[in-house]
Design an enzyme around this catalytic site. Structure first.
Site, short mmCIF file in Angstrom:
data_model
loop_
_atom_site.label_atom_id
_atom_site.label_comp_id
_atom_site.label_asym_id
_atom_site.label_seq_id
_atom_site.Cartn_x
_atom_site.Cartn_y
_atom_site.Cartn_z
N HIS A 294 0.86 -1.18 0.00
CA HIS A 294 0.00 0.00 0.00
C HIS A 294 0.89 1.23 0.00
CE1 HIS A 294 -3.34 2.68 0.84
NE2 HIS A 294 -2.51 3.30 1.66
N ASP B 287 -15.44 2.40 7.64
CA ASP B 287 -14.39 3.32 7.21
C ASP B 287 -14.87 4.23 6.10
OD1 ASP B 287 -11.65 4.39 6.95
OD2 ASP B 287 -11.84 3.49 4.97
N ARG C 251 -14.74 12.60 7.86
CA ARG C 251 -13.47 13.26 8.22
C ARG C 251 -13.09 14.29 7.17
NH1 ARG C 251 -9.82 8.50 8.10
NH2 ARG C 251 -8.16 10.02 8.36
N SER D 11 -7.82 3.57 9.22
CA SER D 11 -8.57 3.58 7.97
C SER D 11 -7.86 2.73 6.90
CB SER D 11 -8.70 5.03 7.50
OG SER D 11 -9.12 5.11 6.17
N LYS E 207 -8.84 -1.69 5.79
CA LYS E 207 -9.12 -2.19 4.44
C LYS E 207 -8.09 -3.24 4.03
CE LYS E 207 -9.41 2.14 3.46
NZ LYS E 207 -9.57 3.52 3.03
N1 URA Z 1 -6.24 6.84 2.83
C1 URA Z 1 -7.18 6.15 3.49
O1 URA Z 1 -7.62 5.11 3.04
N2 URA Z 1 -7.60 6.64 4.67
C2 URA Z 1 -7.13 7.77 5.23
O2 URA Z 1 -7.54 8.14 6.29
C3 URA Z 1 -6.15 8.48 4.51
C4 URA Z 1 -5.71 7.99 3.31
#
Ligand code: URA
Length: 425
Positions: free
Chosen positions: A82, A161, A168, A183, A187
Site C-alpha cells: 500500500h 471506514d 473526516r 482507515s 481495508k
Molecule cells: N487513505 C485512506 O484510506 N484513509 C485515510 O484516512 C487516509 C488515506
C-alpha cells in the site's frame, strides 16, 4: 452505552474501552450514532490521540463492520503493498505482476485519485477494455491465471471506514494519525493478505510532509498489521520530487510497461525492485529475484496475463491528449529543484485528476519530465511537456508550476534519499 459518554471520555483525554469502541463503530455504521456525534469524537481523537490498544480495537471494529476476504484456495502465499500516494507513483502497476512472476500472489485493492495524487484504477482504466470492478470469484480467477489482480474495493469491505472517511473529509479530521492508520489498515487487513509492505511517502507531494510524521504513521500501521497477524513492514520513501518521468494516467501506464520491458527511469526501477523484494521476504516466498524477472520477460508476461484476464488489451494504443505545450529551461545550469506538489497540481489542472469523486479524468492528460533534479540543462532545452485535451487548461497548469523548478550552479537542492528508512515491528 451512549454516544455522549464515549465523546466525553475522549474529550477529557481518557482511554476508550473495547466496549465503547465496538459499540460506537457498530452504532455509527447502522446510523444510530449521528454524523455530528461521530465528527465530535473524531475531533477529540485528533486532539487527544489513541494508544496502541485503542487503535487496534478501533481497526478491528471497522473490519468487523463488513466482510473479510479469504485467499486460502490459492496454492501460494499472498502479499500486498500500500502506498500513501504521491506524484508519478505508478509503482503498483509494474510491482504486482513482478511479484507474481517471482512466486507471490498479489490481491491488490486500489483506489481512484482525488486531488493532486493519481489513483491506480484511473491509470489502468486508460487501457481499452480493462475492468476495475470484479466480484470475489473473478478476483480469484485472475489471481489463478496471472498471480496478481488490481481492482476496486467492493462496498462490503470496511463500510464503517467508508462512512467515517467521508465525514473526516468535511470536518477537518483527516490528519489524525490514529484515524489514518486504522482507515488504511482496516481495508488492507480485511482484504485478507498474508503479508503487507507499506510505502509511506514523505515530502511536498505526499500526505505526510515531514519524516517525523511519516515515521509515526508508518510505525502505527506496522504495529496494527503485526497485532492482526499480518507480517507488515514499511519503507519511508521520497516524494519531494515526482517519481519517474511520467505524471498522468496513460503516460504512467506507458512508463510502467517500459519498466516491465527492462527499461524505464532509474528511480522507478529501483523502488519497484526494492518493494518487490520486501513483499516476497515478508511473505516468506523465495522464488526468482525481481531483477531477473524484469530482464527475462516473465514480469511482462504476468502483466499481459493480468491485463487480459481483466478484459484489457495489453497491445492497444493508449489515449493521447489532443494538445501539448513544451516548457523550456530559462537559463543554463543544473536543475536544482522540481517540486512534487507543483507538478502534481499542474497535472491535475491539465485534466489528469478529478475535483469531485464523480468527475471523469482525462486519460491522456499529464506531464512528461525531460529533466530531473541534479541534471544539467541548457537554456532553451525542453524541461517538460504538458499534455491536455484543451489548450485552455495550460494557463492554470503554468501557474501551478511557477516556482516549482529551479536552475542553479550545482547540486540537487538537498533531495531526500529515495528510501529514507525501513520500519519493522
Ligand atoms: N487513505 C485512506 O484510506 N484513509 C485515510 O484516512 C487516509 C488515506
Amino acid at each position: 452505552m451512549d454516544a455522549i459518554d464515549v465523546i466525553v471520555t475522549k474529550r477529557d483525554g481518557r482511554e476508550l474501552s473495547r466496549e465503547q469502541i465496538d459499540w460506537v463503530i457498530d452504532a455509527y455504521t447502522r446510523g444510530v450514532v449521528a454524523d455530528e456525534q461521530m465528527s465530535s469524537l473524531a475531533m477529540a481523537i485528533l486532539l487527544n490521540g489513541m494508544n496502541r490498544r485503542e487503535i487496534a480495537e478501533w481497526t478491528q471494529a471497522m473490519i468487523r463492520s463488513g466482510a473479510r476476504m479469504d485467499w486460502s484456495a490459492l496454492p501460494g502465499r499472498t502479499t500486498d503493498k500500500h502506498s500513501t500516494g504521491g506524484v508519478g507513483d505508478k509503482i503498483t502497476l509494474p510491482l504486482a505482476p513482478l511479484v507474481a512472476a517471482c512466486g507471490g500472489y498479489v490481491p491488490q485493492l486500489s483506489g481512484r485519485g482525488l486531488g493532486h495524487t493519481g489513483g491506480t484504477l484511473d491509470k489502468l482504466e486508460s487501457i481499452p477494455g480493462w475492468r476495475a470492478l470484479l466480484s470475489n470469484d473473478e478476483m480469484l480467477d485472475v489471481l489463478r491465471k496471472a498471480g496478481a489482480v488490481i481492482c476496486a474495493a467492493g462496498d462490503g469491505l470496511a463500510p464503517a471506514d467508508k462512512k467515517l472517511y467521508a465525514l473526516r473529509d468535511v470536518t477537518g479530521t483527516v490528519e489524525a494519525i490514529p484515524l489514518i492508520a486504522s482507515s488504511i489498515m482496516s481495508k488492507k487487513i480485511a482484504e485478507g493478505t498474508g503479508a503487507l509492505v507499506l510505502d509511506v511517502k514523505v515530502g511536498s507531494g505526499a500526505f505526510m510532509k515531514t519524516v517525523d510524521r511519516a515515521r509515526e504513521l508508518a510505525t502505527t500501521m506496522v504495529e496494527l498489521g503485526t497485532d492482526a497477524g499480518v507480517n507488515t513492514v514499511a519503507l519511508l520513501t521520497a516524494m519531494d520530487r515526482p517519481l519517474g518521468r511520467a505524471v498522468g494516467n496513460a503516460l504512467e501506464v506507458t512508463e510502467s510497461v517500459e519498466v516491465l520491458a527492462g527499461g524505464g527511469p532509474e528511480d522507478v526501477v529501483e523502488l519497484t525492485v526494492r518493494l518487490a523484494r520486501e513483499m516476497l521476504q515478508a511473505a516468506g516466498v523465495s522464488g526468482k529475484d525481481p531483477e531477473e524477472a524484469l530482464k527475462d520477460g516473465s514480469a511482462m508476461d504476468a502483466w499481459r496475463r493480468m491485463i487480459t484476464a481483466q478484459g484489457g488489451d495489453p497491445d492497444a494504443l493508449l489515449p493521447k491528449a489532443a494538445e501539448t505545450m513544451e516548457i523550456t529551461a530559462p537559463s543554463s545550469g543544473v536543475l536544482t529543484g522540481l517540486d512534487a506538489y507543483g507538478v502534481g497540481l499542474a497535472a491535475w489542472r491539465l485534466g489528469a485528476g478529478r475535483e469531485r469523486k464523480e468527475d471523469p479524468v482525462s486519460f491522456g492528460a499529464g506531464i512528461m519530465l525531460h529533466a530531473k533534479p541534479g541534471d544539467m540543462v541548457r537554456q532553451g532545452q525542453p524541461l517538460m511537456t504538458l499534455h491536455a485535451d484543451e489548450t485552455s487548461r495550460f494557463e492554470r497548469a503554468l501557474a501551478a508550476l511557477e516556482g516549482s523548478y529551479t536552475i542553479g550552479a550545482s547540486g540537487d537542492g538537498g533531495l531526500l534519499p529515495l528510501v529514507i528508512d525501513r520500519i519493522t515491528a
